[in-house]
Design a protein around this motif. Structure first.
Motif, PDB file in Angstrom:
ATOM      1  N   SER A  67       0.633  -1.338   0.018  1.00 16.45           N
ATOM      2  CA  SER A  67       0.105   0.135  -0.197  1.00 16.45           C
ATOM      3  C   SER A  67       1.047   1.182  -0.095  1.00 16.45           C
ATOM      4  CB  SER A  67      -0.969  -0.095   1.278  1.00 16.45           C
ATOM      5  OG  SER A  67      -1.723   1.191   1.215  1.00 16.45           O
ATOM      6  N   ARG A  68       1.987   1.368   0.623  1.00 18.80           N
ATOM      7  CA  ARG A  68       2.854   2.246   0.842  1.00 18.80           C
ATOM      8  C   ARG A  68       3.666   2.645  -0.593  1.00 18.80           C
ATOM      9  NH1 ARG A  68       6.210   3.282   6.267  1.00 18.80           N
ATOM     10  NH2 ARG A  68       4.603   3.155   7.878  1.00 18.80           N
ATOM     11  N   ALA A  69       3.852   1.525  -1.422  1.00 24.49           N
ATOM     12  CA  ALA A  69       4.476   1.350  -2.478  1.00 24.49           C
ATOM     13  C   ALA A  69       3.394   2.292  -3.677  1.00 24.49           C
ATOM     14  CB  ALA A  69       4.637   0.180  -3.032  1.00 24.49           C
ATOM     15  N   VAL A  70       2.139   2.178  -3.450  1.00 30.90           N
ATOM     16  CA  VAL A  70       1.405   3.028  -4.206  1.00 30.90           C
ATOM     17  C   VAL A  70       1.536   4.406  -4.014  1.00 30.90           C
ATOM     18  CG1 VAL A  70      -0.925   3.285  -4.890  1.00 30.90           C
ATOM     19  CG2 VAL A  70      -0.340   1.081  -4.603  1.00 30.90           C
ATOM     20  N   ARG A  71       1.637   5.037  -2.763  1.00 34.14           N
ATOM     21  CA  ARG A  71       1.784   6.238  -2.474  1.00 34.14           C
ATOM     22  C   ARG A  71       3.166   6.944  -2.593  1.00 34.14           C
ATOM     23  NH1 ARG A  71      -1.721   3.804   1.225  1.00 34.14           N
ATOM     24  NH2 ARG A  71      -0.072   4.021   2.936  1.00 34.14           N
ATOM     25  N   ALA A  72       4.125   5.875  -2.728  1.00 37.03           N
ATOM     26  CA  ALA A  72       5.567   6.281  -2.496  1.00 37.03           C
ATOM     27  C   ALA A  72       6.053   7.365  -3.795  1.00 37.03           C
ATOM     28  CB  ALA A  72       6.489   5.454  -2.335  1.00 37.03           C
ATOM     29  N   PRO A  73       6.996   7.920  -3.778  1.00 34.04           N
ATOM     30  CA  PRO A  73       7.492   8.794  -4.820  1.00 34.04           C
ATOM     31  C   PRO A  73       7.957   7.615  -6.081  1.00 34.04           C
ATOM     32  CG  PRO A  73       8.348   9.569  -3.047  1.00 34.04           C
ATOM     33  CD  PRO A  73       7.771   8.436  -2.521  1.00 34.04           C
ATOM     34  N   ARG A  74       7.762   7.989  -7.242  1.00 34.43           N
ATOM     35  CA  ARG A  74       8.219   7.203  -8.352  1.00 34.43           C
ATOM     36  C   ARG A  74       9.712   7.035  -8.356  1.00 34.43           C
ATOM     37  NH1 ARG A  74       3.886   4.249  -8.441  1.00 34.43           N
ATOM     38  NH2 ARG A  74       4.042   5.183  -6.275  1.00 34.43           N
ATOM     39  N   ASP A  75       9.974   5.903  -9.012  1.00 34.06           N
ATOM     40  CA  ASP A  75      11.642   5.758  -9.104  1.00 34.06           C
ATOM     41  C   ASP A  75      11.913   6.404 -10.391  1.00 34.06           C
ATOM     42  OD1 ASP A  75      12.838   3.923  -6.832  1.00 34.06           O
ATOM     43  OD2 ASP A  75      10.885   2.982  -7.720  1.00 34.06           O
ATOM     44  N   ALA A  76      13.227   6.510 -10.561  1.00 28.95           N
ATOM     45  CA  ALA A  76      13.746   7.497 -11.658  1.00 28.95           C
ATOM     46  C   ALA A  76      13.553   6.385 -12.967  1.00 28.95           C
ATOM     47  CB  ALA A  76      15.361   7.564 -11.689  1.00 28.95           C
ATOM     48  N   GLN A  77      13.144   6.974 -14.200  1.00 29.04           N
ATOM     49  CA  GLN A  77      12.729   5.985 -15.531  1.00 29.04           C
ATOM     50  C   GLN A  77      13.760   6.336 -16.480  1.00 29.04           C
ATOM     51  OE1 GLN A  77      11.146   3.055 -15.311  1.00 29.04           O
ATOM     52  NE2 GLN A  77      10.649   3.189 -13.305  1.00 29.04           N
ATOM     53  N   TRP A  78      13.709   5.621 -17.709  1.00 27.48           N
ATOM     54  CA  TRP A  78      14.200   6.502 -18.844  1.00 27.48           C
ATOM     55  C   TRP A  78      13.367   7.110 -19.301  1.00 27.48           C
ATOM     56  CZ3 TRP A  78      19.217   6.446 -19.496  1.00 27.48           C
ATOM     57  CH2 TRP A  78      19.886   5.612 -19.054  1.00 27.48           C
ATOM     58  N   THR A  79      13.652   8.634 -19.544  1.00 24.43           N
ATOM     59  CA  THR A  79      12.566   9.410 -20.013  1.00 24.43           C
ATOM     60  C   THR A  79      13.116  10.216 -21.396  1.00 24.43           C
ATOM     61  OG1 THR A  79      13.053  11.361 -18.669  1.00 24.43           O
ATOM     62  CG2 THR A  79      11.646   9.850 -17.850  1.00 24.43           C
ATOM     63  N   ALA A  80      12.386  10.502 -22.332  1.00 25.69           N
ATOM     64  CA  ALA A  80      12.767  11.231 -23.602  1.00 25.69           C
ATOM     65  C   ALA A  80      11.612  12.088 -23.969  1.00 25.69           C
ATOM     66  CB  ALA A  80      13.134  10.272 -24.742  1.00 25.69           C
TER      67      ALA A  80
ATOM     68  N   TRP B   8      18.043   9.611 -17.379  1.00 32.74           N
ATOM     69  CA  TRP B   8      17.434   8.624 -16.314  1.00 32.74           C
ATOM     70  C   TRP B   8      17.122   9.755 -15.274  1.00 32.74           C
ATOM     71  CZ3 TRP B   8      16.203   3.838 -15.471  1.00 32.74           C
ATOM     72  CH2 TRP B   8      16.102   3.395 -14.067  1.00 32.74           C
ATOM     73  N   ARG B   9      15.971   9.929 -15.003  1.00 32.70           N
ATOM     74  CA  ARG B   9      15.414  10.803 -13.978  1.00 32.70           C
ATOM     75  C   ARG B   9      14.085  10.551 -13.682  1.00 32.70           C
ATOM     76  NH1 ARG B   9      11.864  14.744 -15.639  1.00 32.70           N
ATOM     77  NH2 ARG B   9      11.658  15.069 -18.140  1.00 32.70           N
ATOM     78  N   MET B  10      13.728  11.052 -12.505  1.00 31.93           N
ATOM     79  CA  MET B  10      12.134  10.778 -11.878  1.00 31.93           C
ATOM     80  C   MET B  10      11.212  11.437 -12.737  1.00 31.93           C
ATOM     81  SD  MET B  10      10.832  11.390  -7.813  1.00 31.93           S
ATOM     82  CE  MET B  10      12.463  10.470  -7.346  1.00 31.93           C
ATOM     83  N   PRO B  11      10.247  10.945 -13.108  1.00 33.40           N
ATOM     84  CA  PRO B  11       9.236  11.379 -13.738  1.00 33.40           C
ATOM     85  C   PRO B  11       8.636  12.502 -12.838  1.00 33.40           C
ATOM     86  CG  PRO B  11       8.888   9.134 -13.863  1.00 33.40           C
ATOM     87  CD  PRO B  11      10.132   9.379 -12.920  1.00 33.40           C
ATOM     88  N   THR B  12       8.363  13.566 -13.633  1.00 30.87           N
ATOM     89  CA  THR B  12       7.988  15.075 -12.729  1.00 30.87           C
ATOM     90  C   THR B  12       6.525  14.892 -12.297  1.00 30.87           C
ATOM     91  OG1 THR B  12       7.432  15.987 -14.839  1.00 30.87           O
ATOM     92  CG2 THR B  12       9.682  16.309 -13.949  1.00 30.87           C
ATOM     93  N   VAL B  13       5.394  14.439 -12.939  1.00 34.51           N
ATOM     94  CA  VAL B  13       4.273  14.527 -12.538  1.00 34.51           C
ATOM     95  C   VAL B  13       3.675  13.028 -12.528  1.00 34.51           C
ATOM     96  CG1 VAL B  13       1.887  15.320 -12.995  1.00 34.51           C
ATOM     97  CG2 VAL B  13       3.948  16.769 -13.328  1.00 34.51           C
ATOM     98  N   ALA B  14       2.797  12.873 -11.741  1.00 35.67           N
ATOM     99  CA  ALA B  14       2.147  11.655 -11.634  1.00 35.67           C
ATOM    100  C   ALA B  14       0.458  11.726 -11.260  1.00 35.67           C
ATOM    101  CB  ALA B  14       2.589  10.477 -10.913  1.00 35.67           C
ATOM    102  N   LEU B  15      -0.236  11.245 -12.027  1.00 37.83           N
ATOM    103  CA  LEU B  15      -1.792  11.466 -11.651  1.00 37.83           C
ATOM    104  C   LEU B  15      -2.282  10.735 -10.333  1.00 37.83           C
ATOM    105  CD1 LEU B  15      -3.376  10.913 -15.371  1.00 37.83           C
ATOM    106  CD2 LEU B  15      -3.146  12.862 -14.261  1.00 37.83           C
ATOM    107  N   ALA B  16      -3.109  11.533  -9.946  1.00 37.70           N
ATOM    108  CA  ALA B  16      -3.649  10.948  -8.524  1.00 37.70           C
ATOM    109  C   ALA B  16      -4.464   9.613  -9.040  1.00 37.70           C
ATOM    110  CB  ALA B  16      -4.674  11.656  -7.809  1.00 37.70           C
ATOM    111  N   ALA B  17      -4.974   8.838  -7.824  1.00 35.79           N
ATOM    112  CA  ALA B  17      -5.451   7.384  -8.157  1.00 35.79           C
ATOM    113  C   ALA B  17      -6.787   7.555  -8.937  1.00 35.79           C
ATOM    114  CB  ALA B  17      -5.613   6.393  -7.171  1.00 35.79           C
ATOM    115  N   ASP B  18      -7.638   8.393  -8.412  1.00 35.09           N
ATOM    116  CA  ASP B  18      -8.979   8.671  -8.862  1.00 35.09           C
ATOM    117  C   ASP B  18      -9.070   9.571 -10.406  1.00 35.09           C
ATOM    118  OD1 ASP B  18      -7.798  10.863  -7.844  1.00 35.09           O
ATOM    119  OD2 ASP B  18      -9.972  11.768  -6.589  1.00 35.09           O
ATOM    120  N   GLN B  19      -7.788  10.077 -10.780  1.00 38.12           N
ATOM    121  CA  GLN B  19      -7.836  10.692 -11.978  1.00 38.12           C
ATOM    122  C   GLN B  19      -7.089   9.926 -13.223  1.00 38.12           C
ATOM    123  OE1 GLN B  19      -5.377  14.050 -10.713  1.00 38.12           O
ATOM    124  NE2 GLN B  19      -6.995  15.212  -9.972  1.00 38.12           N
ATOM    125  N   ARG B  20      -6.573   8.929 -12.775  1.00 34.31           N
ATOM    126  CA  ARG B  20      -5.996   7.929 -13.821  1.00 34.31           C
ATOM    127  C   ARG B  20      -6.968   7.338 -14.819  1.00 34.31           C
ATOM    128  NH1 ARG B  20      -1.115   5.335 -10.413  1.00 34.31           N
ATOM    129  NH2 ARG B  20      -0.074   7.214  -9.445  1.00 34.31           N
TER     130      ARG B  20
END
Length: 529
Positions: A385-398, A421-433
């Motif tokens: 459950s904490r993994a869902v709310r935790a900050p995202r890990d760095a990913q390959w982005t372009a 290789w960086r952390m995604p800047t924005v993530a949608l909330a669970a009810d907005q995805r």
């Protein structure tokens, strides 16, 4: 200033000459046809000087009379030429102001007056571009190709028109012609290099990059980085067909850019296949000192296939000692300790990570630890459950998109070395995805369109969607989560809507620690120490 000095010097010399004659008086006698003509030396000198001046004036008048028609014609043509240049200047101003009507009128007037003047062709071409007349603009630029002075200008204009018309092959042809005619032309060299890189012509792109560096169109440091990326791409292309050539390319790429993770992992993989484990280990260790990365840790752990879990753990500890205190060092040792079932060491490594750096990967590793020795289902559910709310890990982005693996060229813009290789800047909330329709295929990953500026992380291990707790006083325990392996980096994830491949949504799970641990204290449930 020099002319004034010369004039003063001449006047001074004439005055000095007359003064000299005045100090030496005398007579001049001329006998001609029985008559004697006598005068003083001074009078004779002055008369002779006046005669030369009159003769010069007479010659000037005669020459002027004979040249008068030509001078008059030149004066008239000068006025006409000035009028043409005024029209040309006003046409350029109208182009800048966006006045289509005046631009076309002045373009016709200047072309009528100046005719073969190169700037009239440029004004005509720009007027056609301003009105959207692509055919007229191309005709004007093609006319420029016939004159060596305007050939490069015509090629540049035709290149721009080809790009606007969506004709990449024609645009590349004009860029190649311009680069051949003038290797120091920046736009031609850069355009040719970008097109070759976007189409995966690695050898040609390497050659063009060398030409651009020789012509000083790019800085040496930036050229080395781009060359390393191209060599890595070439190595990945030849990895199966020509391992020796691929290894040489990867090795050179690592020397040029030690912090380029894909180059280091490729070189280590090829060295390991040849049985040269020492060189593979050395390559990864060198790159790890520049940029610790989970792909490097994985390659280092599996550099010798078939090793026991304890051997991989020792290798991970050695790698972590090169960058002590770094989050990737702690995570690499914790991952190896979990595989070796050394739960205490894994807990110590994870406990050393600061709270602000505890991301989704940290929570998933803690869930594995809780599941390992005792199988505490409540603790596992809480960390998931904490993994869902935790900050995202760095990913390959372009270009604002997230991808499961590195690539030399961005599939969005075609730009070389666009992956970071960086952390995604924005993530949608669970009810907005939004909902996702995922399809896994054995093809190269295609980009998933995302509405800017939203960027969503890449897919992670899929958790179980728990049912909401019932209303009775004691909620029933949720089912045990199913552990799944995330899709391989070679698989492509396609989406039916404008969503990234990482928008998997996990329903909120109650913080119920489980029936057998209902009375446990929160500190016992987390058990980091």
């Amino acid at each position: 200033m020099i002319r004034i000095l010369v004039y003063v010097a001449i006047v001074f010399a004439v005055a000095a000459g007359f003064a000299w004659l005045a100090d030496r008086p005398g007579d001049i006698v001329l006998t001609w046809q029985g008559f004697d003509y006598k005068t003083s030396l001074m009078v004779a000198s002055v008369s002779l000087a006046v005669l030369f001046v009159a003769l010069a004036i007479l010659i000037w008048i005669v020459v002027t009379v004979f040249r008068a028609p030509k001078l008059f014609g030149g004066w008239l043509s000068g006025r006409k030429r000035d009028r043409g240049y005024r029209a040309l200047s006003r046409g350029m101003i109208a182009i800048g102001a966006g006045d289509v009507k005046r631009a076309k009128r002045f373009a016709l007037e200047s072309r009528k007056i100046l005719k073969d003047e190169p700037l009239t062709l440029l004004l005509a071409a720009q007027s056609a571009q301003l009105t959207g007349d692509g055919a007229g603009a191309r005709a004007a630029f093609e006319t420029m190709l016939n004159d060596p002075e305007t050939r490069l200008l015509g090629l540049r204009g035709l290149y721009v028109e080809a790009q606007r018309s969506g004709e990449p092959e024609a645009a590349r042809h004009y860029a190649e012609e311009a680069a051949k005619a003038s290797p120091s032309l920046a736009w031609a060299g850069n355009a040719l290099f970008e097109d070759q890189a976007a189409k995966g012509e690695w050898s040609a792109a390497l050659s063009t990059l060398g030409s651009n560096l020789h012509a000083k169109l790019i800085e040496r440091g930036a050229a080395h980085r781009l060359r390393a990326v191209l060599l890595t791409a070439r190595g990945l292309q030849l990895e199966s067909s020509d391992p020796e050539e691929a290894r040489a390319a990867a090795q050179e790429a690592v020397k040029l850019a030690p912090g380029l993770v894909p180059a280091a992992t490729l070189a280590a993989r090829l060295f390991a296949r040849q049985g040269d484990v020492k060189r593979a280990v050395r390559v990864i260790e060198t790159s790890w000192k520049f940029e610790p990365h989970p792909e490097l840790a994985e390659a280092y752990s599996n550099v010798r296939p078939g090793d026991a879990a304890q051997d991989r753990l020792k290798r991970a500890e050695k790698l972590a000692s090169l960058r002590p205190g770094h989050i990737e060092s702690h995570l690499a040792v914790a991952r190896a300790a979990i595989d070796a079932r050394d739960w205490a060491l894994a807990r110590r490594e994870l406990a050393a990570i600061p709270d602000q750096e505890r991301t989704e990967r940290f929570c998933l590793l803690m869930a594995e630890i809780e599941e390992g020795p005792d199988g505490h289902r409540g603790h596992v559910r809480e960390w998931l459950s904490r993994a869902v709310r935790a900050p995202r890990d760095a990913q390959w982005t372009a270009d604002g998109y997230v991808f499961p693996a590195w690539a030399p060229v961005s599939p969005i813009s075609g730009k070389l070395d666009a992956f970071e290789w960086r952390m995604p800047t924005v993530a949608l909330a669970a009810d907005q995805r939004p909902a996702i329709d995922l399809a896994i295929e054995d093809e190269t990953p295609e980009p998933i369109v995302i509405e800017a500026p939203v960027t969503i992380a890449a897919p992670k291990p899929e958790p179980v969607k728990a049912e909401p707790a019932p209303t009775p006083p004691r909620p029933a325990p949720a089912p045990e989560p199913v552990r799944q392996t995330p899709p391989a980096s070679a698989s492509a994830v396609k989406s039916s809507g404008p969503v990234a491949p990482a928008a998997t949504v996990m329903a909120p799970i109650p913080d119920d620690p489980g029936i057998e641990d209902a009375d446990a204290e929160p500190a016992d449930r987390l058990r980091l120490q």
